[in-house]
Design an enzyme around this catalytic site. Structure first.
Site: not given
Length: 647
Positions: A69, A185
């Site tokens: 990622g 987050d």
């Protein structure tokens, strides 16, 4: 393994010379799997130097593998220790991206907060080091990527699945808050899934220590769709903001999109501040109640983690102990281990259909066809001139599709149905839940409209049921596909089909057992079923007309046509569920038809009264709406599926 270095130095230290040769030991070659066991390697290899990561202080070397990622500051790769063959996820942050003191301070803060965390549902921090080019943070490898990848493949999840994941998120989040850490987050992409389907909370790039309200930073941080209103209003970030984000995650998994998502960021922020969103009626009451409790404007009004775990959504709903790996890409078959449910299922089967015989002569483990079929029920079809009764559908009077009140929304008066059909492979429950999730997501958000959107100009060829005969009072349910293949789902749960050219017989005692014969070589034990199949084929050819004007599909294009798993007749319609997930609903009164197929993306094909057929993307219907005729049939199909759901 001990950390290879101490803390990050305030400034990058000088470039360390790369070792002239790889360290001794069985390091995997460049082409080897990152998880190869040392014992299977041929000996020391020399990997591509560009793929080597070397700790300047310890000299330990790692081979950089596939990209896992990437984000704004870093990329994450799989990396394997050449000495131990242990695989990690390594976060690689270029020194150029942290050249300024405040940028470097963020990385130091992330490491400082994460390195001491030890919890089953927190991504494990291993060690870190840096060289002149990059900072390397080595973390626990979660091989099944993230919840975001599952959501992209599935779009919506079943409520038991959502409970399964949320319980683990809540466990990890409770641990963080008890240690005075805010994640700040929480989103699908930061929930990582291990090889055994455990969830781990990760990515502490925005994490912070919990401060008293008057000392909290007022900066806006997080991912727009998950940010709490008090953060947007610069009132600071507390534990309640993490709970808000969790509510957005829950909504996204259940409904297919974040609750406040719009095409414009300012509009999204306005909706968040005003807490303006829609709760689909298709969700269960406990799910709607919990979402409404979490997504409240005032942080003080939101439930705590303990209160969330005590909510009816968790205490009265089934949560599986483990999800199958297949649930990453397809709807799992989740049947609660409930004795009452099992008893109910047995009663239902005795009323609505017979299961296939389970005597020992019918063992699925035997590969010899003659042994496999020796225990089948022998069925005599009588004199060949005896014709079955006319199809039940043709004798029914037209019925109205006017919607009933909500309390009577489930289809009533099931006239007939098959049993569970095949017991292995893709189950009826799987097909029902998959269609139910996709269809309710479409219907719940569909705006009012007077006409249908533009159909697909050239849709993929569709295999659908063009003719059918219900003779289940004696033999079973016969049907013809648009490819001209004819098949029968017998009352004992077995399935037999005749190819379009009428030269090959396909026999399925279960959905995972398949035998093919030329017409002249069908075993004697299967001759009675073949006789019934041929008679169904002859009857449909002579007496029934094709049910719509969709393009014909050549059978060569469909080497493995779907199998009928179950059929259900109500007073208004016939529901058919197929092994490839296709759902077809035929309405008796006006001969309209609804076909759900494709799934990635979901396609909705509507055969109108005049036999014309149009195929639409479900996403277009969800965004643009459709005609009242199609909407009524979609809602009726949704109620049919909901009535078949075990939940």
């Amino acid at each position: 393994m001990e950390p290879a270095a101490g803390f990050l130095s305030p400034r990058p230290f000088p470039r360390a010379a790369a070792p002239s040769s790889p360290p001794a030991g069985p390091g995997p070659p460049a082409s080897a799997s990152p998880r190869s066991e040392p014992g299977v390697l041929a000996g020391p290899q020399t990997p591509d130097a560009s793929r080597l990561i070397t700790d300047p202080r310890s000299g330990r070397t790692y081979i950089k593998g596939r990209l896992l990622g990437k984000g704004g500051f870093a990329r994450c790769y799989e990396a394997t220790d050449t000495e131990t063959s242990i695989a990690y996820a390594v976060k690689v942050i270029p020194q150029s991206r942290v050249a300024k003191p405040h940028q470097r301070e963020k990385i130091i803060n992330e490491i400082e907060l994460h390195r001491d965390l030890q919890h089953r549902h927190i991504v494990r921090f291993s060690h870190h080091f840096e060289d002149a080019d990059n900072i390397y943070i080595f973390l626990e490898l979660c091989s099944r990527k993230s919840l975001a990848h599952i959501w992209k493949a599935r779009h919506t999840l079943l409520e038991p699945e959502v409970r399964y994941y949320l319980r683990q998120i809540l466990s990890g989040l409770k641990y963080l808050h008890q240690r005075g850490i805010l994640h700040r987050d929480l989103k699908l992409g930061n929930f990582f899934i291990t090889d055994n389907m455990e969830l781990k909370v990760g990515d502490f790039g925005l994490a912070a220590r919990l401060e008293p309200p008057e000392q909290r930073k007022k900066t806006i941080c997080g991912t727009p769709n998950y940010v709490a209103p008090e953060v947007l209003l610069r009132q600071g970030h507390g534990p309640e903001a993490d709970v808000w984000s969790l509510g957005c995650v829950m909504y996204t998994l259940l409904c297919g999109s974040p609750p406040f998502e719009t095409a414009d960021l300012k509009e999204t922020y306005r909706c968040i501040k005003q807490v303006h969103y829609t709760l689909p009626a298709s969700l269960s009451l406990p799910a709607r109640q919990l979402l409404a409790a979490i997504l409240r404007a005032s942080p003080r009004d939101r439930p705590s983690i303990e209160q969330i775990l005590r909510h009816d959504f968790f205490t009265k709903g089934y949560t599986p102990d483990r999800l199958p790996v297949s649930s990453c890409v397809t709807v799992p078959d989740l049947t609660p281990p409930n004795p009452a449910r099992s008893l109910f299922a047995k009663v239902t089967k005795s009323l609505f259909g017979r299961r296939k015989s389970k005597n020992k002569n019918h063992s699925e483990e035997q590969d010899n066809v003659s042994c496999l079929v020796s225990g089948l029920m022998r069925t005599s079809i009588g004199h060949p001139d005896v014709r079955p009764e006319a199809p039940a559908a043709s004798a029914l009077a037209p019925v109205s599709l006017v919607e009933t009140a909500a309390e009577d929304s489930s289809p009533r008066g099931t006239l007939a149905s098959s049993g569970d059909g095949f017991e292995e492979g893709l189950t009826v429950t799987t097909v029902v839940e998959s269609a139910l999730c996709a269809l309710r997501n479409c219907v719940a958000f569909m705006p009012p409209a007077e006409q249908n959107p533009a159909p697909l100009a050239q849709p993929e060829p569709l295999v659908w049921v063009s003719k059918w005969v219900d003779y289940s009072n004696k033999f079973g349910f016969g049907y013809q596909l648009s490819s001209r293949r004819v098949a029968v789902l017998f009352n004992d749960g077995t399935h037999m089909a005749l190819s379009a050219n009428r030269k090959t017989v396909h026999y399925n005692p279960t959905s995972t057992k398949h035998f093919s014969f030329s017409v002249g070589s069908v075993p004697r034990a299967l001759q009675p079923q073949l006789g019934i199949l041929r008679y169904f084929a002859s009857y449909m050819e002579q007496h029934l007309m094709k049910g719509g004007d969709l393009p014909s599909v050549e059978e060569v294009e469909v080497p493995a046509p779907p199998l009928l798993l179950q059929w259900v007749k109500t007073d208004q319609a016939l529901l058919m569920l197929f092994s490839d997930g296709t759902v077809q609903v035929n309405f008796y009164g006006d001969h309209t038809k609804l076909i759900l197929s494709g799934w990635e993306p979901l396609l909705v094909t509507f055969v109108a009264r005049n036999r014309s057929a149009c195929t639409y993307l479900a996403s277009h219907l969800r965004q643009l709406g459709c005609s009242p005729d199609l909407r009524q049939r979609l809602r009726y199909a949704l109620r049919l599926l909901r009535d078949r759901s075990p939940a």
